[in-house]
Design a protein around this motif. Structure first.
Motif, PDB file in Angstrom:
ATOM      1  N   UNK A 102      -2.146  -9.420  -0.259  1.00  0.00           N
ATOM      2  CA  UNK A 102      -1.789  -8.118  -1.240  1.00  0.00           C
ATOM      3  C   UNK A 102      -0.994  -7.165  -0.561  1.00  0.00           C
ATOM      4  N   UNK A 103      -0.076  -6.503  -1.131  1.00  0.00           N
ATOM      5  CA  UNK A 103       0.688  -5.497  -0.481  1.00  0.00           C
ATOM      6  C   UNK A 103       0.051  -4.178  -0.930  1.00  0.00           C
ATOM      7  N   UNK A 104      -1.412  -4.010  -0.816  1.00  0.00           N
ATOM      8  CA  UNK A 104      -2.168  -2.791  -1.202  1.00  0.00           C
ATOM      9  C   UNK A 104      -2.220  -1.670  -0.265  1.00  0.00           C
ATOM     10  N   UNK A 105      -2.273  -0.592  -0.556  1.00  0.00           N
ATOM     11  CA  UNK A 105      -2.562   0.655   0.160  1.00  0.00           C
ATOM     12  C   UNK A 105      -4.108   0.879   0.269  1.00  0.00           C
ATOM     13  N   UNK A 106      -4.535   1.875   0.742  1.00  0.00           N
ATOM     14  CA  UNK A 106      -6.050   2.374   0.698  1.00  0.00           C
ATOM     15  C   UNK A 106      -6.669   2.369  -0.664  1.00  0.00           C
TER      16      UNK A 106
END
Ligand code: SF4
Ligand code: SF4
Length: 468
Positions: free
Chosen positions: A239-243
């Motif tokens: 996934x291209x998630x952030x914090x």
């Protein structure tokens, strides 16, 4: 919920409280505290320091005193509320189940609203963390600077500790350079020519949630997790998630936490394409399950937050629920005629991260079931296995002495198990336990549960001995 105006009227002639409005929402709740003190022996900070100020009872009393105008918010009061691991051990042992973590978050939020947040904190939570590219660039610069050896030299001669003991502690935690970040490593691995996830299209699909801790400091853990999920037959999309925003939430910065939650929902898109979203970080999986509560009042995002919450699983929760544990004993590989590496016999113990265990996600049996299924492993329980290790996000860096006292206790229990490996499911806990073992001179390895699964039931590489 009680109408605050009604409460004020009920208190008759008392002048209007100078307490923050939001405190009124928890007023009836804090009134249920009988000051019995059952929370005292449960609190890891109290156990380590013996200080009553660390106990839930003290915090709840101060919070009530502020509402009832016997006390003003001040830096001294702020210090009391800063000293909390948000571990919920107090709530667990409290008959009316007073939610001290919510009281603490509410105080931290209200204090910052009244007196302001530090510039750096605001920039980190609102500018840096929602932009992983920026964050990655910064982390690379920091590691490159450390590579020059200047920081380590300054640390060795005591200069860093002299400047700021908290910095000394931060450097101690992340002492080893991790090499390429996890996202770069997995980018090579997961991109098919069409940019699809690895694995065939008819495999059940899993979204791998990348925790900051594994991306920036312990990338080998994330690599092991993806390998294991693939071995279990799942198609993995990174996934291209952030914090996830748990750090911001812990600081009482609810606005930044909501901003990060919305940014992640935007980045993830339609989560209906996944059977599950899996993280081997108990803090991330726990906090993702809180998104629906965090965005409850947001008509644009609450439905998507709920959908995400329904799909999030911790690694051990998912593997115990959906995985074929026989794979870790060599099933599948053995059927193809491959020789399986026989694991060396060893004793292993499990440390329950607060956000994974009984008091948050209640994922307790699953990691133990997995460990017990692994060949060559004897699982030995550690006393107070679910007691906080003292890392608690940035608590260990901001309060190095108290955190070290909490860790010392944990390390003693770890030593008593005689285990050669301690397994857990959180990068903060991993770094903290490693530090504890190093300081105590314990010959104990610290592994994530995905790493120990990764090592089990592997076919023997050509030309190698059949044991490891
Ligand atoms: S918080 Fe709960 S356990 Fe602690 S003193 Fe109050 S009622 Fe007792
Ligand atoms: S949440 Fe944990 S650290 Fe905080 S008061 Fe309760 S037991 Fe103590």
């Amino acid at each position: 919920m009680v109408d605050p105006g009604q409460k004020a009227r009920g208190r008759g002639t008392r002048r209007r409280s100078a307490a923050p409005e939001e405190f009124q929402d928890l007023y009836d709740h804090v009134l249920t505290c009988s000051k019995c003190g059952f929370c005292q022996p449960a609190c890891p900070l109290f156990r380590a320091t013996g200080r009553e100020g660390h106990v839930a009872r003290s915090k709840v009393t101060l919070y009530r005193d502020i509402i009832e105008d016997r006390l003003q918010m001040s830096p001294a009061v702020k210090d009391v509320f800063a000293n909390c691991l948000l571990c919920r051990a107090c709530t667990d042992s409290c008959v009316p189940a007073v939610k001290t973590d919510e009281v603490v978050i509410s105080f931290r939020h209200a204090y910052a609203e009244r007196f302001g947040r530090g510039f750096l904190q605001r920039r980190v939570f609102r500018t840096l963390l929602p932009r992983p590219r920026l964050m990655r660039g910064l982390v690379r610069i920091v590691w490159a600077f450390r590579k020059t050896g200047l920081i380590e030299a300054a640390r060795r001669v005591g200069l860093v500790g002299l400047l700021n003991p908290k910095l000394e502690r931060a450097l101690e935690l992340g002492a080893e350079k991790p090499g390429p970040l996890l996202r770069s490593r997995l980018a090579k691995r997961t991109r098919s020519p069409k940019g699809e996830a690895t694995g065939s299209n008819d495999r059940p699909k899993v979204g791998y949630w990348m925790s900051c801790g594994y991306n920036y400091v312990l990338p080998e853990v994330g690599e092991a997790t993806v390998r294991v999920l693939e071995r279990l037959g799942f198609a993995v999309e990174v996934l291209d998630n952030c914090c996830c925003g748990l750090a911001a939430y812990g600081y009482g910065d609810r606005e930044s936490a909501a901003l990060l939650a919305r940014e992640n929902l935007r980045r993830l898109g339609d989560v209906g394409r996944f059977d599950a979203i899996v993280s081997e970080c108990g803090s991330c999986s726990g906090h993702l399950k809180e998104y629906a509560r965090l965005l409850a009042g947001d008509p644009e995002w609450s439905a998507r937050a709920q959908e995400l919450q329904g799909r999030v699983r911790s690694f051990s929760e998912f593997v115990a629920e959906r995985g074929d544990l026989g794979v870790f004993r060599g099933n599948g590989a053995a059927e193809t005629g491959a020789e399986i590496v026989s694991p060396a016999e060893c004793t292993v113990t499990f440390h329950d991260p607060c956000h994974l265990g009984r008091r948050y996600q209640n994922v307790v049996d699953q990691p133990r079931r997995i460990l017990s299924s692994l060949p060559g492993i004897t699982l030995r329980e550690m006393e107070e296995s679910d007691s906080c290790c003292g890392a608690a996000g940035t608590y260990g860096v901001l309060h190095p002495e108290t955190s070290a006292a909490v860790l010392d206790r944990k390390t003693c229990f770890l030593r008593d198990t005689g285990a050669s490996i301690v397994v857990t499911e959180c990068p903060s806990c991993m770094m903290q336990l490693k530090l504890g073992a190093q300081r105590a001179g314990l010959p104990v390895s610290v592994l994530n549960i995905s790493q120990i699964c990764d090592r089990a039931g592997q076919p023997k590489p050509p030309g190698q001995d059949a044991t490891h």
